[in-house]
Structure formats: structure tokens, C-alpha cells
Design a protein around this motif. Structure first.
Motif, PDB file in Angstrom:
ATOM      1  N   SER A  88     125.260  41.353 140.255  1.00 60.08           N
ATOM      2  CA  SER A  88     124.929  40.275 141.199  1.00 60.08           C
ATOM      3  C   SER A  88     125.981  39.180 141.086  1.00 60.08           C
ATOM      4  CB  SER A  88     123.529  39.710 140.909  1.00 60.08           C
ATOM      5  OG  SER A  88     123.437  39.226 139.586  1.00 60.08           O
ATOM      6  N   ARG A  89     126.150  38.458 142.168  1.00 62.14           N
ATOM      7  CA  ARG A  89     127.079  37.320 142.175  1.00 62.14           C
ATOM      8  C   ARG A  89     126.307  36.066 141.811  1.00 62.14           C
ATOM      9  NH1 ARG A  89     131.927  37.420 144.136  1.00 62.14           N
ATOM     10  NH2 ARG A  89     131.467  39.190 145.487  1.00 62.14           N
ATOM     11  N   GLN A  90     126.817  35.305 140.868  1.00 61.86           N
ATOM     12  CA  GLN A  90     126.141  34.086 140.459  1.00 61.86           C
ATOM     13  C   GLN A  90     126.471  32.937 141.413  1.00 61.86           C
ATOM     14  OE1 GLN A  90     127.307  33.419 136.360  1.00 61.86           O
ATOM     15  NE2 GLN A  90     125.732  34.806 135.598  1.00 61.86           N
ATOM     16  N   ILE A  91     125.492  32.101 141.641  1.00 62.29           N
ATOM     17  CA  ILE A  91     125.705  30.875 142.417  1.00 62.29           C
ATOM     18  C   ILE A  91     125.870  29.738 141.404  1.00 62.29           C
ATOM     19  CG2 ILE A  91     124.767  29.306 144.141  1.00 62.29           C
ATOM     20  CD1 ILE A  91     123.113  31.633 145.220  1.00 62.29           C
ATOM     21  N   VAL A  92     127.093  29.257 141.275  1.00 65.49           N
ATOM     22  CA  VAL A  92     127.422  28.196 140.313  1.00 65.49           C
ATOM     23  C   VAL A  92     128.118  27.078 141.062  1.00 65.49           C
ATOM     24  CG1 VAL A  92     128.712  27.611 138.220  1.00 65.49           C
ATOM     25  CG2 VAL A  92     127.636  29.873 138.427  1.00 65.49           C
ATOM     26  N   ARG A  93     127.567  25.878 140.976  1.00 69.01           N
ATOM     27  CA  ARG A  93     128.173  24.717 141.639  1.00 69.01           C
ATOM     28  C   ARG A  93     127.973  23.485 140.756  1.00 69.01           C
ATOM     29  NH1 ARG A  93     125.201  26.415 146.053  1.00 69.01           N
ATOM     30  NH2 ARG A  93     123.857  24.572 145.887  1.00 69.01           N
ATOM     31  N   ALA A  94     128.786  22.472 141.024  1.00 71.47           N
ATOM     32  CA  ALA A  94     128.643  21.207 140.307  1.00 71.47           C
ATOM     33  C   ALA A  94     127.343  20.518 140.712  1.00 71.47           C
ATOM     34  CB  ALA A  94     129.828  20.301 140.590  1.00 71.47           C
ATOM     35  N   PHE A  95     126.793  19.784 139.758  1.00 70.20           N
ATOM     36  CA  PHE A  95     125.638  18.925 140.039  1.00 70.20           C
ATOM     37  C   PHE A  95     125.862  17.641 139.264  1.00 70.20           C
ATOM     38  CE2 PHE A  95     121.367  17.232 139.864  1.00 70.20           C
ATOM     39  CZ  PHE A  95     120.849  17.561 141.097  1.00 70.20           C
ATOM     40  N   ARG A 152     122.868  28.027 139.639  1.00 69.88           N
ATOM     41  CA  ARG A 152     121.832  27.777 140.650  1.00 69.88           C
ATOM     42  C   ARG A 152     121.005  29.029 140.962  1.00 69.88           C
ATOM     43  NH1 ARG A 152     122.887  22.988 143.495  1.00 69.88           N
ATOM     44  NH2 ARG A 152     124.655  21.884 142.556  1.00 69.88           N
ATOM     45  N   GLY A 153     121.620  30.211 140.896  1.00 71.10           N
ATOM     46  CA  GLY A 153     120.889  31.417 141.268  1.00 71.10           C
ATOM     47  C   GLY A 153     121.819  32.602 141.389  1.00 71.10           C
ATOM     48  N   GLY A 154     121.422  33.575 142.216  1.00 66.29           N
ATOM     49  CA  GLY A 154     122.234  34.773 142.338  1.00 66.29           C
ATOM     50  C   GLY A 154     122.001  35.479 143.658  1.00 66.29           C
ATOM     51  N   ILE A 155     122.933  36.384 143.978  1.00 62.22           N
ATOM     52  CA  ILE A 155     122.854  37.210 145.180  1.00 62.22           C
ATOM     53  C   ILE A 155     123.170  38.649 144.778  1.00 62.22           C
ATOM     54  CG2 ILE A 155     123.833  37.675 147.460  1.00 62.22           C
ATOM     55  CD1 ILE A 155     124.572  34.719 147.639  1.00 62.22           C
ATOM     56  N   GLY A 156     122.346  39.577 145.230  1.00 56.95           N
ATOM     57  CA  GLY A 156     122.610  40.959 144.876  1.00 56.95           C
ATOM     58  C   GLY A 156     121.655  41.921 145.585  1.00 56.95           C
ATOM     59  N   PRO A 157     121.821  43.213 145.334  1.00 57.24           N
ATOM     60  CA  PRO A 157     122.892  43.786 144.512  1.00 57.24           C
ATOM     61  C   PRO A 157     124.229  43.747 145.261  1.00 57.24           C
ATOM     62  CG  PRO A 157     121.437  45.515 145.344  1.00 57.24           C
ATOM     63  CD  PRO A 157     120.867  44.236 145.836  1.00 57.24           C
ATOM     64  N   PRO A 194     115.476  39.704 129.401  1.00 58.69           N
ATOM     65  CA  PRO A 194     115.434  39.800 130.864  1.00 58.69           C
ATOM     66  C   PRO A 194     115.974  38.507 131.477  1.00 58.69           C
ATOM     67  CG  PRO A 194     113.361  40.539 129.898  1.00 58.69           C
ATOM     68  CD  PRO A 194     114.149  39.913 128.783  1.00 58.69           C
ATOM     69  N   THR A 195     116.908  38.614 132.395  1.00 59.34           N
ATOM     70  CA  THR A 195     117.532  37.430 132.978  1.00 59.34           C
ATOM     71  C   THR A 195     116.923  37.114 134.332  1.00 59.34           C
ATOM     72  OG1 THR A 195     119.249  38.665 134.154  1.00 59.34           O
ATOM     73  CG2 THR A 195     119.668  38.111 131.826  1.00 59.34           C
ATOM     74  N   ALA A 196     117.365  36.001 134.909  1.00 58.12           N
ATOM     75  CA  ALA A 196     116.857  35.620 136.236  1.00 58.12           C
ATOM     76  C   ALA A 196     117.195  36.657 137.291  1.00 58.12           C
ATOM     77  CB  ALA A 196     117.432  34.264 136.632  1.00 58.12           C
ATOM     78  N   ALA A 197     118.211  37.483 137.049  1.00 56.05           N
ATOM     79  CA  ALA A 197     118.630  38.496 138.032  1.00 56.05           C
ATOM     80  C   ALA A 197     117.578  39.575 138.249  1.00 56.05           C
ATOM     81  CB  ALA A 197     119.942  39.128 137.585  1.00 56.05           C
ATOM     82  N   ILE A 198     116.551  39.661 137.405  1.00 58.73           N
ATOM     83  CA  ILE A 198     115.512  40.675 137.628  1.00 58.73           C
ATOM     84  C   ILE A 198     114.852  40.469 138.989  1.00 58.73           C
ATOM     85  CG2 ILE A 198     115.060  41.019 135.176  1.00 58.73           C
ATOM     86  CD1 ILE A 198     112.550  39.285 135.483  1.00 58.73           C
ATOM     87  N   GLN A 199     114.945  39.250 139.521  1.00 57.37           N
ATOM     88  CA  GLN A 199     114.357  38.972 140.839  1.00 57.37           C
ATOM     89  C   GLN A 199     115.056  39.748 141.948  1.00 57.37           C
ATOM     90  OE1 GLN A 199     113.307  34.459 141.028  1.00 57.37           O
ATOM     91  NE2 GLN A 199     114.993  34.656 139.565  1.00 57.37           N
ATOM     92  N   LEU A 200     116.271  40.208 141.669  1.00 56.64           N
ATOM     93  CA  LEU A 200     117.047  40.939 142.668  1.00 56.64           C
ATOM     94  C   LEU A 200     116.909  42.445 142.514  1.00 56.64           C
ATOM     95  CD1 LEU A 200     120.306  38.818 142.300  1.00 56.64           C
ATOM     96  CD2 LEU A 200     118.494  38.524 143.996  1.00 56.64           C
ATOM     97  N   PHE A 201     116.302  42.907 141.390  1.00 58.60           N
ATOM     98  CA  PHE A 201     116.315  44.335 141.072  1.00 58.60           C
ATOM     99  C   PHE A 201     114.929  44.851 140.673  1.00 58.60           C
ATOM    100  CE2 PHE A 201     120.551  42.653 140.036  1.00 58.60           C
ATOM    101  CZ  PHE A 201     121.352  43.482 140.814  1.00 58.60           C
ATOM    102  N   ALA A 230     118.958  48.577 151.435  1.00 56.21           N
ATOM    103  CA  ALA A 230     119.885  47.992 152.408  1.00 56.21           C
ATOM    104  C   ALA A 230     119.765  46.477 152.375  1.00 56.21           C
ATOM    105  CB  ALA A 230     119.565  48.523 153.803  1.00 56.21           C
ATOM    106  N   GLY A 231     120.899  45.804 152.580  1.00 57.46           N
ATOM    107  CA  GLY A 231     120.868  44.350 152.605  1.00 57.46           C
ATOM    108  C   GLY A 231     120.939  43.736 151.222  1.00 57.46           C
ATOM    109  N   LEU A 232     120.962  42.407 151.194  1.00 55.64           N
ATOM    110  CA  LEU A 232     121.059  41.676 149.936  1.00 55.64           C
ATOM    111  C   LEU A 232     119.942  40.651 149.838  1.00 55.64           C
ATOM    112  CD1 LEU A 232     124.276  42.028 151.097  1.00 55.64           C
ATOM    113  CD2 LEU A 232     124.648  41.271 148.762  1.00 55.64           C
ATOM    114  N   ARG A 233     119.633  40.308 148.586  1.00 57.37           N
ATOM    115  CA  ARG A 233     118.644  39.272 148.306  1.00 57.37           C
ATOM    116  C   ARG A 233     119.338  38.126 147.579  1.00 57.37           C
ATOM    117  NH1 ARG A 233     115.072  43.899 145.333  1.00 57.37           N
ATOM    118  NH2 ARG A 233     114.170  44.885 147.190  1.00 57.37           N
ATOM    119  N   GLY A 234     118.792  36.953 147.735  1.00 57.97           N
ATOM    120  CA  GLY A 234     119.346  35.813 147.017  1.00 57.97           C
ATOM    121  C   GLY A 234     118.261  34.830 146.637  1.00 57.97           C
ATOM    122  N   PHE A 235     118.507  34.111 145.562  1.00 62.51           N
ATOM    123  CA  PHE A 235     117.584  33.043 145.145  1.00 62.51           C
ATOM    124  C   PHE A 235     118.405  31.881 144.631  1.00 62.51           C
ATOM    125  CE2 PHE A 235     117.927  33.233 140.513  1.00 62.51           C
ATOM    126  CZ  PHE A 235     118.491  34.489 140.323  1.00 62.51           C
TER     127      PHE A 235
END
Length: 395
Positions: free
Chosen positions: A207-214, A222-227, A276-283, A312-317
């Protein structure tokens, strides 16, 4: 007592984390009987769990006394097989060991977690396995340019600072045994979720991580997008890395590898999350029977199953963080509950400070760009509702 999630009368499983919602949701999809123990007791967590206990202390940390009491109460019930640790124990390794003595820990041992969270020991394993990783050091570099200051006993990226600014502000002297300096590399931030058992590993997905300044924090997770699809060469290398780490550390169950992918296609391993990481939400549906069942089976020594073809498609949180202090009143909580794209719904009366998590937004779409756009729209909508709420409406 079997550890697998089976139809009743299977034993209940407790899930303990700063926020247990994603673990509980994953467990429900595996036909488990989840019990939640976390710092928030959010409305949707309470709805999904068989029982939920709030054990939050100062700064959203798990409170030692409340947590141990909650686990002791579950042990007295006699029908709870054990507990699964999520995020929140990175800085509480002694508490992880103490809690494992109250009720069986269904995951990596506290000794394994401590070894993984020791920068010198972890990087020695990477070197022994010929795994590419950024240079690290424990002492401050004479020239801090190009270095990051990190804490292996933290998570979420809030602790990661660029060394020049951190050292100038005195942040490089924090008294954590996990503090270290790491060379900053350019690349895309990705994560690899895998199942480990008996010295082997099966990659669940990337999954691709969502990382931004805060605010002044440049690398907030911040979250992730995958698979997401990776090249055959990257997939093969991460499979090798997962297998090497599973064997070297004796890993079991679900684990996550954070890595950077540079412009040449070279993956650089940053860290291992032995849980188990936050990415389990995508898998959650990546294996037959559900991902949490596979985790428990792997912890019991069963070989990881083959993964199903990705949907099919991608999920993100994405976690929405508070930009100012405020409070969740009845109307805001009801609005969040009514929107299917929102999770981790705070209870009415929950106060928040700058940087606190408000909720998590979800989206599905055909492309990464569309997922990001949908997450951004939902983030703006959530902030619009919450930031318009009147603080004195809460007691």
C-alpha cells in the motif's frame, strides 16, 4: 482452547490498541468475537465489539492500571483466548510484557518487539540479510544536514524531524532509548503487509502511505491507499525481506514493513512494525476466511495461506486531525455516524486539542488519484462540520 475465529462457541479475542476499531472490524470479517480495549471507545467500535472498555490515560496513552485490570477481568471470564496488540505499545514495552503475563498475547513476544524496536539490533539484522536501508547512527552527526531524528519507540511519524531543526530546538536530546539519526532518502513511502509463521512469510499486499506535514511536523502518517501494484523485482525483493525478517526475529502473525522506493526502483527498508498495522483496513478480504483468522492461525504455528487475487479498484483511508481545540457534540456525532465514509466516530462530549485524531475517512475508486480526491473531499466535509461546532455545547 483453539485460537482461530470460528462460529460460536469460539472463544472471544481481545484487541488492545490506542484505537482498536480497525482490529475489531477486521475480526468481525473473520467471524471472531472481538472485545475492544482502547483509549477512545468510539461509537462504531462499541457497536462492532462484543464488549468495549476505555483505558485511555494522559496524552491518549494506554493507562497501565486500567489496561491490566481490564485484561484481568477477561481472564476471570474464562472464555477469552487471549489478546492482540495493535499500535500504542511502541513506548510501553514494559507494559506489553506485563500485560502478556495477565492474558496470553496472540502475536510477537514482548522480547521480539523490544529487539525489533532497538535500532542497532534491528539494523544489524538488515545488514546480515543484505537488506538495503538508510544509514543510521545513535550519536548526533557533526553536520546534521541530510539527517533525520527518529524514535523507534514511537509511531505515526509525529516523532520524525529533520536533524538541523530538531537539534537547534533541542529535540535531539529527548531521553528515549529508541532515539537515533537516520539518513534522509528521497522516494515514495510504501508499506508491505505480511503473515509470518515458522520462519516463513507470505506477503499480503503493498500500500502507498499518505504522509504529509502537520504544523511543524513534516512526516505525519495520515493513512494509506491500496492494494497498489509494484514491479516484479520489488515484489520479489520485499518477499525476500519479509522471509528474512520472519526467520531472524521469529516473527508470527501479521507484520508490516515500511519502505521507500527510490527513482531507480530500489526499495529501502525503514522499519518493521511487529504487529497488525493500520493497512489491514485495505486487505481484510485478502485471504479466505478473513485476515484476522489468518493472523491467529499463524500465531498458532500454521503456515500462512495463499492470498486471493486483489479486488478491482483501490481503497483508501485517512485520519483527520484537529487543527484547533473543540468538542464533539450530539449533532456532530450523529452527522459522522450517518456518513458511511467515516469511521472512528467520537462519543458526544469528547474534547480534542490541536493534533488529536477526529475521525477516519474512507474512499474507494478506480485510481489512486480518484481515491486521494475522494479522501480530500471527505476530509474537508468533516472539518467543515466539526470546526463549525460550538465548543460550549459540550458539558
Amino acid at each position: 482452547m483453539s485460537l482461530s475465529c470460528r462460529p460460536d462457541p469460539s472463544p472471544a479475542i481481545a484487541f488492545v490498541a490506542t484505537s482498536a476499531r480497525s482490529l475489531v472490524e477486521c475480526a468481525r470479517r473473520s467471524a471472531c468475537r472481538p472485545i475492544a480495549i482502547d483509549a477512545f471507545a468510539d461509537l462504531d467500535t462499541v457497536r462492532m465489539a462484543e464488549h468495549c472498555t476505555r483505558v485511555g490515560g494522559a496524552d491518549l496513552r494506554l493507562d497501565r492500571g486500567r489496561l491490566l485490570a481490564a485484561l484481568a477481568a477477561l481472564r476471570r471470564r474464562g472464555d477469552v483466548a487471549g489478546w492482540v496488540a495493535g499500535s500504542g505499545f511502541e513506548a510501553l514495552l514494559d507494559l506489553l510484557a506485563e500485560a502478556a503475563g495477565v492474558l496470553p498475547l496472540l502475536g510477537n513476544t514482548p522480547q521480539t518487539v523490544r529487539r525489533v524496536r532497538t535500532p542497532v539490533a534491528f539494523n544489524a539484522v538488515l545488514d546480515a540479510c543484505a537488506i538495503a536501508h538508510p544509514e543510521i547512527r545513535l550519536d548526533a552527526p557533526a553536520d546534521p544536514r541530510g539527517w533525520l531524528v527518529k524514535d523507534a519507540h514511537a509511531c505515526g511519524g509525529w516523532h520524525v524531524r529533520r536533524a538541523p531543526g530538531a537539534m537547534a530546538g533541542g529535540d535531539s536530546r529527548w531521553p528515549s532509548p529508541g532515539r537515533h539519526f537516520q539518513r534522509e532518502l528521497a522516494g515514495a513511502a510504501l508499506s508491505c503487509l505480511f503473515l509470518a509463521a515458522r520462519g516463513t512469510a507470505t506477503v499480503v499486499g503493498h500500500s502507498r502511505q499518505i504522509v504529509r506535514a502537520f504544523g511543524g511536523r513534516p512526516f505525519v502518517y495520515r493513512g494509506g491507499i491500496g492494494p497498489v501494484a509494484v514491479s516484479p523485482a520489488v515484489a520479489a525483493e520485499l518477499s525476500r525481506v519479509a522471509a528474512c525478517l520472519a526467520d531472524a526475529f521469529g516473527l508470527v502473525g501479521l507484520n508490516g514493513i515500511d519502505y521507500l522506493l527510490d527513482d531507480t526502483g530500489q526499495p529501502w527498508v525503514l522499519e518493521l512494525n511487529p504487529r497488525p498495522t493500520a493497512a489491514i483496513q485495505l486487505f481484510a478480504d485478502a485471504v479466505a476466511g478473513g485476515l484476522m483468522r489468518a493472523h491467529l492461525d499463524a500465531c498458532a504455528g500454521h503456515a500462512p495461506p495463499q492470498c486471493l487475487p486483489p479486488p478491482a479498484g483501490l481503497r483508501g483511508f485517512e485520519t483527520v486531525f484537529a487543527r484547533r481545540r473543540g468538542c464533539i457534540d450530539e449533532a456532530v456525532a450523529a452527522w459522522l455516524l450517518a456518513h458511511d465514509g467515516c469511521r472512528d466516530i467520537p462519543r458526544p462530549g469528547t474534547r480534542h486539542a490541536w493534533g488529536d485524531p477526529l475521525c477516519t475517512v474512507f474512499a474507494t475508486a478506480a485510481t489512486e488519484a480518484d481515491v486521494r480526491a475522494a479522501l480530500a473531499a471527505r476530509r474537508r466535509a468533516v472539518r467543515g462540520v466539526i470546526e463549525s461546532a460550538v465548543v460550549p455545547a459540550c458539558p
